[in-house]
Scaffold this motif. Structure first.
Motif, PDB file in Angstrom:
ATOM      1  N   PHE A 151     -11.911  -2.106  34.153  1.00  0.00           N
ATOM      2  CA  PHE A 151     -10.759  -2.619  35.435  1.00  0.00           C
ATOM      3  C   PHE A 151      -9.611  -2.429  34.689  1.00  0.00           C
ATOM      4  O   PHE A 151      -9.504  -2.033  33.554  1.00  0.00           O
TER       5      PHE A 151
ATOM      6  N   ASP B  74      -8.364  -6.592  38.937  1.00  0.00           N
ATOM      7  CA  ASP B  74      -7.993  -6.455  40.590  1.00  0.00           C
ATOM      8  C   ASP B  74      -8.520  -5.364  41.483  1.00  0.00           C
ATOM      9  O   ASP B  74      -8.628  -5.088  41.981  1.00  0.00           O
ATOM     10  N   MET B  75      -9.247  -4.624  40.342  1.00  0.00           N
ATOM     11  CA  MET B  75      -9.470  -3.452  40.722  1.00  0.00           C
ATOM     12  C   MET B  75     -10.224  -2.717  39.794  1.00  0.00           C
ATOM     13  O   MET B  75     -10.512  -3.229  38.029  1.00  0.00           O
TER      14      MET B  75
ATOM     15  N   ILE C 284     -15.553   1.208  50.883  1.00  0.00           N
ATOM     16  CA  ILE C 284     -15.131   2.594  50.175  1.00  0.00           C
ATOM     17  C   ILE C 284     -13.794   3.110  50.549  1.00  0.00           C
ATOM     18  O   ILE C 284     -14.939   3.863  51.379  1.00  0.00           O
TER      19      ILE C 284
ATOM     20  N   ALA D 214      -4.165  -2.815  40.339  1.00  0.00           N
ATOM     21  CA  ALA D 214      -3.696  -2.047  40.866  1.00  0.00           C
ATOM     22  C   ALA D 214      -1.922  -1.605  41.157  1.00  0.00           C
ATOM     23  O   ALA D 214      -1.355  -0.747  40.890  1.00  0.00           O
TER      24      ALA D 214
ATOM     25  N   THR E  31     -13.108   4.171  43.504  1.00  0.00           N
ATOM     26  CA  THR E  31     -12.708   2.796  42.756  1.00  0.00           C
ATOM     27  C   THR E  31     -12.787   2.406  43.097  1.00  0.00           C
ATOM     28  O   THR E  31     -12.702   2.298  45.172  1.00  0.00           O
ATOM     29  N   VAL E  32     -12.515   0.383  43.194  1.00  0.00           N
ATOM     30  CA  VAL E  32     -13.290  -0.331  43.897  1.00  0.00           C
ATOM     31  C   VAL E  32     -11.814  -1.357  43.538  1.00  0.00           C
ATOM     32  O   VAL E  32     -11.664  -1.745  42.906  1.00  0.00           O
ATOM     33  N   ARG E  33     -11.407  -1.952  44.870  1.00  0.00           N
ATOM     34  CA  ARG E  33     -10.227  -2.795  45.416  1.00  0.00           C
ATOM     35  C   ARG E  33     -10.090  -3.579  45.252  1.00  0.00           C
ATOM     36  O   ARG E  33      -9.654  -4.572  45.330  1.00  0.00           O
ATOM     37  N   ASN E  34     -11.191  -4.084  45.833  1.00  0.00           N
ATOM     38  CA  ASN E  34     -12.015  -5.292  46.121  1.00  0.00           C
ATOM     39  C   ASN E  34     -12.974  -5.489  44.880  1.00  0.00           C
ATOM     40  O   ASN E  34     -14.435  -5.136  45.204  1.00  0.00           O
ATOM     41  N   LEU E  35     -13.025  -6.558  43.909  1.00  0.00           N
ATOM     42  CA  LEU E  35     -13.950  -6.112  43.269  1.00  0.00           C
ATOM     43  C   LEU E  35     -14.657  -7.912  43.466  1.00  0.00           C
ATOM     44  O   LEU E  35     -16.977  -7.566  42.766  1.00  0.00           O
TER      45      LEU E  35
ATOM     46  N   LEU F  18     -17.796  -5.040  44.181  1.00  0.00           N
ATOM     47  CA  LEU F  18     -18.332  -4.539  43.202  1.00  0.00           C
ATOM     48  C   LEU F  18     -19.875  -3.788  42.952  1.00  0.00           C
ATOM     49  O   LEU F  18     -20.434  -2.917  43.067  1.00  0.00           O
TER      50      LEU F  18
ATOM     51  N   ASP G  28     -10.920   7.250  47.754  1.00  0.00           N
ATOM     52  CA  ASP G  28     -10.966   6.062  46.667  1.00  0.00           C
ATOM     53  C   ASP G  28     -12.560   6.838  46.477  1.00  0.00           C
ATOM     54  O   ASP G  28     -12.591   6.538  44.972  1.00  0.00           O
TER      55      ASP G  28
END
Length: 244
Positions: free
Chosen positions: A156, A53-54, A91, A159, A129-133, A136, A95
Motif C-alpha cells: 500500500f 489510497d493506492m 485498471i 499517490a 497499480t490499483v488507484r481505487n482500493l 482491489l 498501471d
C-alpha cells in the motif's frame, strides 16, 4: 578564517548528542581577541499516520508444454485473458507493467541416469497499480478467474505523500527543538540560534507486502483487503549555537 573543532562526550546525560567548541581567529589586521562558539549537534524524527489510497500488486501466469513454443503460446493466451480482466475491473493501461517473463526447460532426474527433458515452463508476471482500493479485491478475483495462478502480495502507498510528509516534518522540527532546549538546560547553556538544518529522508515505515494466495476460480465471496494505515517518518539533523 581557520576553524578548529574539538568534540567530547558529556556523560550518559548527553548520549546521542555532540557539543563542540569552535575557535576562529579574526582576519582584521591587528585583531587579537579570539571568538569561542559552542555548538550542539542533534538528530530527531517526526512521524504521522495516513490512510493509503493506492496499492501495488503482483500477478502471474504459469503454463507448461512439450515444446517451448507451446508453453509460450499457452502462457500468452492466459495472460491476455488476465489483462482483459484487469481492464474490465477499471485498471488503466498505464498501471499495468510486465515485471518478468521467463521460459525454462523442465527435466526429470533419476539416480544413475542423465537428466531427461520433459517439457518447458513459461511464466509471465505483471505489476499492477490499483488507484481505487475499493476495487482491489474484485480485481484480484477477476484475474484469478481469468487464469492468474500467482498473487505475490500487496503493497500500500500514497499517490501524493506531500501533505503527510510535511506533517511529519513539522513534528520532527518540534522534537529537535525540544531536545536542543533540554540539552542546553542540562549543560548550563541557552540556545543562541539554529545554525543548520538538514533532512535525512522519509519512509512509510517497515511495512512488508501483504501475502495473498491464488483463490479458487469458483469462489464467489470477494477477497477482503484491509489497507490499514501507513507510518510516515521524516528524519532531520540540526546544529545549534549555544551561549551562556
Amino acid at each position: 578564517m581557520k576553524t578548529f573543532l574539538r568534540t567530547g562526550a558529556l556523560g550518559l546525560l548527553l548520549a546521542g548528542a555532540a557539543i563542540s567548541f569552535a575557535r576562529a581567529e579574526p582576519t582584521a589586521p591587528g585583531a587579537e581577541t579570539l571568538f569561542r562558539a559552542t555548538t550542539l549537534n542533534l538528530a530527531a524524527q517526526g512521524e504521522t499516520k495516513a490512510a493509503p489510497d493506492m496499492a501495488a500488486i503482483g500477478l502471474g501466469v504459469t503454463a507448461e508444454g512439450p515444446t517451448a513454443a507451446q508453453a509460450l503460446s499457452d502462457n500468452a493466451a492466459r495472460m491476455s485473458r488476465v489483462l482483459a480482466a484487469l481492464k474490465a475491473a477499471g485498471i488503466a493501461d498505464k498501471d499495468i507493467r510486465t515485471s518478468g517473463l521467463n521460459l525454462n526447460a523442465q527435466y526429470a532426474y533419476a539416480q544413475g541416469q542423465a537428466p531427461r527433458l520433459t517439457g518447458y515452463q513459461a511464466t509471465n508476471q505483471v505489476s499492477v497499480t490499483v488507484r481505487n482500493l475499493a476495487r482491489l479485491g474484485a480485481a484480484v478475483d477477476a484475474t484469478v478467474g481469468a487464469g492468474a495462478d500467482q498473487v505475490n502480495g500487496v503493497t500500500f502507498g500514497l499517490a501524493d505523500p506531500t501533505a503527510a510528509e510535511n506533517t511529519a516534518r513539522e513534528a520532527a522540527v518540534r522534537a529537535l527543538q525540544a531536545k536542543a532546549e533540554l540539552y542546553a538546560r542540562a549543560t548550563g547553556y541557552r540556545i543562541a540560534r539554529l545554525v543548520s538544518l538538514s533532512e535525512g529522508g522519509s519512509s512509510d515505515g517497515p511495512r512488508p507486502p501483504v501475502p495473498m494466495m491464488a483463490m479458487a476460480r469458483a469462489q464467489k465471496v470477494e477477497t477482503p483487503v484491509a489497507p490499514g494505515e501507513l507510518d510516515i517518518r521524516i528524519e532531520i539533523a540540526g546544529v545549534y549555537e549555544l551561549t551562556r
